[in-house]
Motif scaffolding. Structure first.
Motif, PDB file in Angstrom:
ATOM      1  N   ARG A 124     144.651  78.652 110.323  1.00  0.00           N
ATOM      2  CA  ARG A 124     143.418  79.122 110.971  1.00  0.00           C
ATOM      3  C   ARG A 124     143.625  79.317 112.477  1.00  0.00           C
ATOM      4  O   ARG A 124     143.242  80.339 113.042  1.00  0.00           O
ATOM      5  CB  ARG A 124     142.275  78.147 110.701  1.00  0.00           C
ATOM      6  N   GLU A 162     141.212  86.733 112.773  1.00  0.00           N
ATOM      7  CA  GLU A 162     140.305  85.807 112.096  1.00  0.00           C
ATOM      8  C   GLU A 162     139.846  86.333 110.741  1.00  0.00           C
ATOM      9  O   GLU A 162     139.497  85.558 109.851  1.00  0.00           O
ATOM     10  CB  GLU A 162     139.078  85.500 112.960  1.00  0.00           C
ATOM     11  N   ALA A 177     141.624  84.715 107.923  1.00  0.00           N
ATOM     12  CA  ALA A 177     141.640  83.251 107.876  1.00  0.00           C
ATOM     13  C   ALA A 177     141.250  82.688 106.512  1.00  0.00           C
ATOM     14  O   ALA A 177     141.914  81.779 106.009  1.00  0.00           O
ATOM     15  CB  ALA A 177     140.754  82.668 108.971  1.00  0.00           C
TER      16      ALA A 177
END
Length: 136
Positions: free
Chosen positions: A31, A40, A43
């Motif tokens: 992460r 992101e 993630a």
């Protein structure tokens, strides 16, 4: 104590003790690395992949530690890997509907654009790749 180290290509790796609690640390490494790369959007899939790979290594490896790697061999590709000292290859199985385990590699196969195993002289690296959009 564990340390995060940069790898040769853009990436990070961390050696963890082979215990169930290390799976959470592996998820955090993925992460944080993806956040540093401003990826992101990968993630959730990356965390699921590393959870499965690290859980398999914790359950089946015969060493005291495992190594988690998150690399970016190309700007459009992220590779998540788990290294252990076992030479036993993971088995891709179709689990029975009521089975509580055995779905890990099927999940990895669904989420990743590619995955595989690199046999090493002293063990193996199980890896999976996710596509990364180029940022301008």
């Amino acid at each position: 104590m564990t340390r995060v180290r940069p790898t040769g290509c853009p990436g990070y790796s961390q050696t963890l003790t082979r215990e169930p609690g290390s799976v959470g640390t592996a998820r955090r490494l993925v992460r944080v690395t993806l956040a540093v790369w401003r990826l992101e959007d990968l993630a959730d899939d990356g965390v699921l992949i590393v959870s499965e790979l690290a859980s398999n290594a914790v359950q089946h490896a015969r060493s005291r530690s495992i190594r988690v790697t998150v690399t970016r061999p190309e700007t459009v590709r992220v590779r998540i890997g788990v290294v252990d000292r076992s030479r036993c290859l993971p088995e891709f199985r179709q689990p029975h509907e009521e089975a509580e385990t055995g779905r890990g590699l099927a999940l990895v196969d669904t989420l990743a654009t590619d995955w595989g195993v690199d046999q090493l002289p002293w063990g193996k690296r199980v890896w999976a790749e996710l596509p990364a959009k180029e940022r301008r």
